[in-house]
Design a protein around this motif. Structure first.
Motif, PDB file in Angstrom:
ATOM      1  N   PRO A 156       0.780  -1.246   0.000  1.00  0.00           N
ATOM      2  CA  PRO A 156       0.000   0.000   0.000  1.00  0.00           C
ATOM      3  C   PRO A 156       0.808   1.291   0.000  1.00  0.00           C
ATOM      4  CG  PRO A 156      -1.032  -1.602   1.443  1.00  0.00           C
ATOM      5  CD  PRO A 156       0.257  -2.209   0.996  1.00  0.00           C
ATOM      6  N   HIS A 157       1.990   1.303   0.599  1.00  0.00           N
ATOM      7  CA  HIS A 157       2.759   2.546   0.652  1.00  0.00           C
ATOM      8  C   HIS A 157       3.413   2.894  -0.686  1.00  0.00           C
ATOM      9  CE1 HIS A 157       5.994  -0.377   1.060  1.00  0.00           C
ATOM     10  NE2 HIS A 157       6.851   0.583   0.772  1.00  0.00           N
ATOM     11  N   ASN A 158       3.503   1.922  -1.587  1.00  0.00           N
ATOM     12  CA  ASN A 158       4.122   2.169  -2.902  1.00  0.00           C
ATOM     13  C   ASN A 158       3.697   1.047  -3.849  1.00  0.00           C
ATOM     14  OD1 ASN A 158       5.710   3.275  -4.921  1.00  0.00           O
ATOM     15  ND2 ASN A 158       7.560   2.233  -4.238  1.00  0.00           N
ATOM     16  N   THR A 159       2.615   1.263  -4.563  1.00  0.00           N
ATOM     17  CA  THR A 159       2.037   0.237  -5.427  1.00  0.00           C
ATOM     18  C   THR A 159       2.150   0.660  -6.889  1.00  0.00           C
ATOM     19  OG1 THR A 159       0.422  -0.280  -3.696  1.00  0.00           O
ATOM     20  CG2 THR A 159      -0.021  -1.140  -5.897  1.00  0.00           C
ATOM     21  N   ILE A 160       2.648  -0.235  -7.724  1.00  0.00           N
ATOM     22  CA  ILE A 160       2.729   0.001  -9.164  1.00  0.00           C
ATOM     23  C   ILE A 160       1.674  -0.864  -9.855  1.00  0.00           C
ATOM     24  CG2 ILE A 160       4.151  -0.112 -11.234  1.00  0.00           C
ATOM     25  CD1 ILE A 160       5.081   1.977  -9.287  1.00  0.00           C
ATOM     26  N   VAL A 161       0.882  -0.238 -10.714  1.00  0.00           N
ATOM     27  CA  VAL A 161      -0.160  -0.947 -11.463  1.00  0.00           C
ATOM     28  C   VAL A 161       0.094  -0.728 -12.955  1.00  0.00           C
ATOM     29  CG1 VAL A 161      -2.633  -1.297 -11.766  1.00  0.00           C
ATOM     30  CG2 VAL A 161      -1.757  -0.402  -9.587  1.00  0.00           C
ATOM     31  N   ILE A 162       0.142  -1.803 -13.703  1.00  0.00           N
ATOM     32  CA  ILE A 162       0.321  -1.726 -15.157  1.00  0.00           C
ATOM     33  C   ILE A 162      -0.938  -2.289 -15.815  1.00  0.00           C
ATOM     34  CG2 ILE A 162       1.705  -2.449 -17.140  1.00  0.00           C
ATOM     35  CD1 ILE A 162       4.080  -2.717 -15.245  1.00  0.00           C
ATOM     36  N   VAL A 163      -1.558  -1.474 -16.660  1.00  0.00           N
ATOM     37  CA  VAL A 163      -2.821  -1.867 -17.295  1.00  0.00           C
ATOM     38  C   VAL A 163      -2.640  -1.848 -18.814  1.00  0.00           C
ATOM     39  CG1 VAL A 163      -5.276  -1.376 -17.531  1.00  0.00           C
ATOM     40  CG2 VAL A 163      -4.093  -0.819 -15.376  1.00  0.00           C
ATOM     41  N   ARG A 164      -2.905  -2.985 -19.440  1.00  0.00           N
ATOM     42  CA  ARG A 164      -2.881  -3.056 -20.920  1.00  0.00           C
ATOM     43  C   ARG A 164      -4.317  -2.963 -21.418  1.00  0.00           C
ATOM     44  NH1 ARG A 164      -2.986  -6.844 -25.175  1.00  0.00           N
ATOM     45  NH2 ARG A 164      -3.513  -8.534 -23.738  1.00  0.00           N
ATOM     46  N   TRP A 165      -4.567  -2.030 -22.342  1.00  0.00           N
ATOM     47  CA  TRP A 165      -5.929  -1.743 -22.751  1.00  0.00           C
ATOM     48  C   TRP A 165      -6.011  -1.506 -24.263  1.00  0.00           C
ATOM     49  CZ3 TRP A 165      -5.957   2.871 -25.252  1.00  0.00           C
ATOM     50  CH2 TRP A 165      -4.921   3.768 -24.936  1.00  0.00           C
ATOM     51  N   SER A 166      -7.241  -1.491 -24.772  1.00  0.00           N
ATOM     52  CA  SER A 166      -7.501  -1.078 -26.152  1.00  0.00           C
ATOM     53  C   SER A 166      -8.691  -0.123 -26.135  1.00  0.00           C
ATOM     54  CB  SER A 166      -7.787  -2.285 -27.051  1.00  0.00           C
ATOM     55  OG  SER A 166      -8.943  -2.975 -26.604  1.00  0.00           O
ATOM     56  N   ALA A 167      -8.798   0.690 -27.174  1.00  0.00           N
ATOM     57  CA  ALA A 167      -9.861   1.691 -27.237  1.00  0.00           C
ATOM     58  C   ALA A 167     -10.503   1.699 -28.619  1.00  0.00           C
ATOM     59  CB  ALA A 167      -9.296   3.079 -26.915  1.00  0.00           C
ATOM     60  N   THR A 168     -11.803   1.956 -28.668  1.00  0.00           N
ATOM     61  CA  THR A 168     -12.539   2.073 -29.929  1.00  0.00           C
ATOM     62  C   THR A 168     -13.505   3.258 -29.838  1.00  0.00           C
ATOM     63  OG1 THR A 168     -14.229   0.524 -29.161  1.00  0.00           O
ATOM     64  CG2 THR A 168     -12.404  -0.399 -30.431  1.00  0.00           C
ATOM     65  N   ASP A 169     -13.852   3.793 -30.985  1.00  0.00           N
ATOM     66  CA  ASP A 169     -14.830   4.881 -31.060  1.00  0.00           C
ATOM     67  C   ASP A 169     -15.260   5.007 -32.525  1.00  0.00           C
ATOM     68  OD1 ASP A 169     -16.479   6.959 -30.417  1.00  0.00           O
ATOM     69  OD2 ASP A 169     -14.911   8.286 -29.645  1.00  0.00           O
TER      70      ASP A 169
END
Length: 226
Positions: A156-169
């Protein structure tokens, strides 16, 4: 039961001689004497308590292993919670719930979105990020983000989150917009402190040109930075 007493003549009796007939160096004798004394003292002390040194070591080893397993379990649970939070925040973008997303950020949050266009640049506070999110909603009213993978590291004092995503419109001229990228997010004690968005900035710039051609002048506006 009597406990350990040091033997005054331990060094003298165990000194021995070297192959040349000379006594070993003094520091060697001191080191061997200290090791023997510690061993004897430890066994005698634990013997006074009715347990052996070996039993004590085994007990400590089991306790350490149990504690390590507990930490692993707690870390796994924490990472699972963070993954759910990350997915929820991307869904907030789809729902245009930018206020809730901004409230989850620290007042001095850092945000970077690559590219030389109306959505690019860097922000260093929550209020400026709030304005940027509002612009994102106006420039991408039909934007749909899909999260494919989430990785979490840290506590909790130092958290790294990596998110792989795609987008459409769907753009005003009827063409489809596609993008993909990775967000690197840092959290501290439940608050987002850094967002580093890495996407196909050229695809974003081209989509903004199309929107500007259909009358959305904000697509060519200066960047919102701080």
């Amino acid at each position: 039961m009597s406990c350990w007493k040091p033997k005054a003549n331990l060094c003298a009796s165990d000194a021995g001689t070297t192959s040349s007939g000379a006594l070993p160096p003094r520091h060697f004798l001191d080191l061997r004497f200290a090791a023997q004394t510690f061993c004897c003292a430890s066994r005698s002390f634990f013997g006074c308590l009715g347990v052996s040194l070996e039993q004590t070591v085994l007990t400590l080893d089991r306790a350490t292993s149990d504690a390590a397993r507990q930490l692993d379990d707690e870390g796994f649970m924490y990472h699972a919670i963070v993954k759910r939070i990350a997915k929820k925040n991307f869904e907030r973008v789809n729902q245009k719930d930018f206020e809730s997303l901004a409230n989850d950020c620290a007042p001095n949050v850092y945000h970077r979105f690559g590219g030389n266009h109306a959505l690019g640049g860097e922000r260093h506070d929550r209020e400026t990020l709030r304005r940027w999110l509002a612009r994102l909603g106006r420039l991408g009213p039909g934007l749909k983000l899909t999260v494919h993978d989430v990785w979490v590291k840290g506590l909790p004092h130092n958290t790294i989150v990596i998110v792989r995503w795609s987008a459409t419109d769907t753009l005003p001229d009827g063409s489809r917009y596609h993008n993909h990228g990775v967000h690197i997010i840092r959290m501290r004690w439940g608050k987002i402190v850094e967002i580093d968005a890495n996407e196909d900035s050229q695809a974003v710039a081209e989509s903004l040109k199309v929107r500007a051609a259909y009358g959305l002048q904000e697509a060519l506006a200066p960047q919102i930075v701080s």
